[in-house]
Design a protein around this motif. Structure first.
Motif, PDB file in Angstrom:
ATOM      1  N   TYR A 108       0.845  -1.198   0.000  1.00 36.29           N
ATOM      2  CA  TYR A 108       0.000   0.000   0.000  1.00 36.29           C
ATOM      3  C   TYR A 108       0.877   1.243   0.000  1.00 36.29           C
ATOM      4  O   TYR A 108       2.047   1.183   0.360  1.00 36.29           O
ATOM      5  N   VAL A 109       0.277   2.374  -0.388  1.00 30.79           N
ATOM      6  CA  VAL A 109       1.019   3.631  -0.315  1.00 30.79           C
ATOM      7  C   VAL A 109       1.126   4.067   1.141  1.00 30.79           C
ATOM      8  O   VAL A 109       2.202   4.321   1.656  1.00 30.79           O
ATOM      9  N   LYS A 110      -0.022   4.125   1.833  1.00 31.71           N
ATOM     10  CA  LYS A 110      -0.008   4.600   3.219  1.00 31.71           C
ATOM     11  C   LYS A 110      -0.973   3.795   4.090  1.00 31.71           C
ATOM     12  O   LYS A 110      -1.780   3.014   3.586  1.00 31.71           O
ATOM     13  N   ARG A 111      -0.864   3.992   5.418  1.00 33.24           N
ATOM     14  CA  ARG A 111      -1.656   3.205   6.366  1.00 33.24           C
ATOM     15  C   ARG A 111      -3.143   3.223   6.063  1.00 33.24           C
ATOM     16  O   ARG A 111      -3.825   2.210   6.205  1.00 33.24           O
ATOM     17  N   GLU A 112      -3.640   4.392   5.680  1.00 32.58           N
ATOM     18  CA  GLU A 112      -5.080   4.559   5.461  1.00 32.58           C
ATOM     19  C   GLU A 112      -5.574   3.695   4.291  1.00 32.58           C
ATOM     20  O   GLU A 112      -6.777   3.498   4.118  1.00 32.58           O
ATOM     21  N   ASP A 113      -4.648   3.211   3.472  1.00 32.36           N
ATOM     22  CA  ASP A 113      -5.058   2.406   2.309  1.00 32.36           C
ATOM     23  C   ASP A 113      -5.269   0.936   2.651  1.00 32.36           C
ATOM     24  O   ASP A 113      -5.782   0.177   1.826  1.00 32.36           O
ATOM     25  N   ILE A 114      -4.866   0.527   3.848  1.00 34.40           N
ATOM     26  CA  ILE A 114      -5.045  -0.883   4.234  1.00 34.40           C
ATOM     27  C   ILE A 114      -6.529  -1.139   4.493  1.00 34.40           C
ATOM     28  O   ILE A 114      -7.137  -0.443   5.307  1.00 34.40           O
ATOM     29  N   PRO A 115      -7.140  -2.102   3.827  1.00 33.64           N
ATOM     30  CA  PRO A 115      -8.566  -2.383   4.052  1.00 33.64           C
ATOM     31  C   PRO A 115      -8.807  -2.817   5.499  1.00 33.64           C
ATOM     32  O   PRO A 115      -7.957  -3.495   6.107  1.00 33.64           O
ATOM     33  N   ALA A 116      -9.956  -2.437   6.043  1.00 33.60           N
ATOM     34  CA  ALA A 116     -10.273  -2.695   7.449  1.00 33.60           C
ATOM     35  C   ALA A 116     -10.179  -4.178   7.793  1.00 33.60           C
ATOM     36  O   ALA A 116      -9.664  -4.546   8.858  1.00 33.60           O
ATOM     37  N   SER A 153       5.574  -0.793   8.627  1.00 39.32           N
ATOM     38  CA  SER A 153       6.865  -0.518   7.983  1.00 39.32           C
ATOM     39  C   SER A 153       7.251  -1.629   7.003  1.00 39.32           C
ATOM     40  O   SER A 153       8.208  -1.502   6.260  1.00 39.32           O
ATOM     41  N   GLN A 154       6.484  -2.718   7.029  1.00 37.63           N
ATOM     42  CA  GLN A 154       6.724  -3.766   6.027  1.00 37.63           C
ATOM     43  C   GLN A 154       5.880  -3.559   4.772  1.00 37.63           C
ATOM     44  O   GLN A 154       6.346  -3.771   3.664  1.00 37.63           O
ATOM     45  N   VAL A 155       4.606  -3.172   4.963  1.00 35.85           N
ATOM     46  CA  VAL A 155       3.694  -3.165   3.812  1.00 35.85           C
ATOM     47  C   VAL A 155       3.380  -1.780   3.251  1.00 35.85           C
ATOM     48  O   VAL A 155       2.918  -1.669   2.117  1.00 35.85           O
ATOM     49  N   CYS A 156       3.602  -0.705   4.045  1.00 36.17           N
ATOM     50  CA  CYS A 156       3.258   0.633   3.551  1.00 36.17           C
ATOM     51  C   CYS A 156       4.492   1.373   3.050  1.00 36.17           C
ATOM     52  O   CYS A 156       5.444   1.584   3.800  1.00 36.17           O
ATOM     53  N   LEU A 157       4.440   1.775   1.800  1.00 35.02           N
ATOM     54  CA  LEU A 157       5.544   2.511   1.183  1.00 35.02           C
ATOM     55  C   LEU A 157       6.031   3.647   2.070  1.00 35.02           C
ATOM     56  O   LEU A 157       7.226   3.766   2.331  1.00 35.02           O
ATOM     57  N   MET A 158       5.102   4.499   2.542  1.00 33.19           N
ATOM     58  CA  MET A 158       5.502   5.690   3.293  1.00 33.19           C
ATOM     59  C   MET A 158       6.180   5.347   4.614  1.00 33.19           C
ATOM     60  O   MET A 158       6.970   6.137   5.129  1.00 33.19           O
ATOM     61  N   ASP A 159       5.869   4.178   5.171  1.00 34.62           N
ATOM     62  CA  ASP A 159       6.456   3.769   6.450  1.00 34.62           C
ATOM     63  C   ASP A 159       7.726   2.947   6.286  1.00 34.62           C
ATOM     64  O   ASP A 159       8.433   2.692   7.266  1.00 34.62           O
ATOM     65  N   GLN A 160       8.009   2.512   5.064  1.00 35.94           N
ATOM     66  CA  GLN A 160       9.192   1.674   4.854  1.00 35.94           C
ATOM     67  C   GLN A 160      10.477   2.475   5.029  1.00 35.94           C
ATOM     68  O   GLN A 160      10.523   3.649   4.655  1.00 35.94           O
ATOM     69  N   PRO A 161      11.503   1.835   5.574  1.00 37.57           N
ATOM     70  CA  PRO A 161      12.809   2.483   5.561  1.00 37.57           C
ATOM     71  C   PRO A 161      13.342   2.480   4.133  1.00 37.57           C
ATOM     72  O   PRO A 161      13.155   1.507   3.410  1.00 37.57           O
ATOM     73  N   SER A 162      13.975   3.559   3.735  1.00 40.79           N
ATOM     74  CA  SER A 162      14.517   3.651   2.379  1.00 40.79           C
ATOM     75  C   SER A 162      15.537   2.537   2.140  1.00 40.79           C
ATOM     76  O   SER A 162      16.385   2.267   3.005  1.00 40.79           O
ATOM     77  N   THR A 188       0.736   9.262  -4.946  1.00 41.52           N
ATOM     78  CA  THR A 188      -0.678   8.929  -5.083  1.00 41.52           C
ATOM     79  C   THR A 188      -0.914   7.425  -5.227  1.00 41.52           C
ATOM     80  O   THR A 188      -1.837   6.872  -4.653  1.00 41.52           O
ATOM     81  N   ARG A 189      -0.069   6.773  -6.001  1.00 45.14           N
ATOM     82  CA  ARG A 189      -0.276   5.337  -6.253  1.00 45.14           C
ATOM     83  C   ARG A 189       0.965   4.746  -6.916  1.00 45.14           C
ATOM     84  O   ARG A 189       1.816   5.484  -7.416  1.00 45.14           O
ATOM     85  N   PHE A 190       1.025   3.436  -6.912  1.00 44.12           N
ATOM     86  CA  PHE A 190       2.102   2.768  -7.645  1.00 44.12           C
ATOM     87  C   PHE A 190       1.607   1.435  -8.178  1.00 44.12           C
ATOM     88  O   PHE A 190       0.591   0.895  -7.712  1.00 44.12           O
TER      89      PHE A 190
END
Lengths: 200, 200
Positions: A108-116, A153-162, A188-190
């Protein structure tokens, strides 16, 4: 029900139908945009192919192709003006992001994109891991919270370490670029295609 | 002797020959599958034996970036061996497909990928367009069928006419490349990002 000029314009941009047709379609659809499109289509006044509207956001579609075409990545990085989109700093950011996605494979791009339901299942797993350990509920909550952070930090792009510099997160990398350009910068997306992964 | 649709499909999967050819081959072979394959092979309609059945896990992720990053495309094109994936013919096909997708903006790879509810809504629109026109039901059905074909050629990559040569469909373009390489070639998926389209 009152139809605003703004709604008529939107529908017109979307369908290419005439002003008056758009207005009456919106009236018939009680102002609902999707319904109004359908009304127009039923009357044969709008075609199936959605007319491309004008972009409201600038930026660039970054890309990276790995191993001669075995992995491919697209990433949409937005800024506010074409001027900034053309700068080396911004182009480098887009390329770095695409390379990072190829290597780190976020979902996912960010946390909010993870389905409930995905998040619920994840939390349920943590709870099950502590079942019968006789720990106080607030301690379990704390540990589960830590596990959730690690999951992000594993699944969200924004939370991943570079991948290039594990000391900074992608969020920080983007924020640094935003500060440099002086504009708001968002991812926005990838899309990440790995050859043959659907057949596995 | 009655030939079932299931038999026709099986033979088609086995040989990659056309629907009508499969049906007549089965009729000629009195429904015997192996004989029907032979009939097709004798007619030159099933050249590479069991071609369609072989796995197509190799290939390439083709890409194309348009207008300095305003539109980006990824497309997974599969063949059977890395040897073919590296050939100029195959690489050219992947690039052409990516360029076509950038220009023609399909929504699905093939007809089977259209969700049932989307297709139902589309058919409903056609019916509504004819409501009150007092045409016989079978005439309306025929026209609706034609409209559906035209819909397919708008939204399905494989049914679209090639942007470079409108006289051939993408399906034909892929089939030609497959014949050239001697391997089964399939388009598995694509992603097309147009800058700012999500914000519209």
């Amino acid at each position: 029900m009152a139809i605003t000029a703004e709604q008529v314009k939107q529908l017109r941009d979307k369908t290419g139908a005439g002003m008056m047709d758009c207005k009456s379609a919106l009236t018939e659809a009680s102002g609902e945009m999707d319904k109004a499109v359908e009304v127009l289509r039923k009357k044969g006044l709008a075609s199936a192919a959605k007319r491309a509207g004008r972009s409201t956001k600038d930026g660039i579609i970054g890309h990276y192709i790995h191993l001669g075409g075995k992995v491919g990545v697209l990433v949409e990085v937005n800024c506010e003006t074409d001027f900034v989109a053309r700068t080396d700093d911004f182009q480098t950011l887009a390329k770095e992001l695409a390379m990072h996605i190829a290597a780190a494979s976020p979902v996912y791009v960010k946390r909010e994109d993870i389905p409930a339901d995905v998040l619920d299942k994840e939390k349920e797993i943590y709870r099950a891991q502590f079942a019968g350990q006789n720990k106080p509920a607030n301690v379990i909550d704390k540990i589960a919270e830590g596990k959730l952070e690690s999951y992000y930090s594993q699944v969200c792009l924004m939370d991943q370490p570079s991948v290039r510099d594990p000391n900074i997160s992608i969020k920080q990398m983007v924020a640094t670029a935003a500060a440099k350009t002086g504009e708001n910068v968002t991812v926005t997306r990838f899309a990440r295609f790995k050859l043959g992964e659907l057949a596995e």
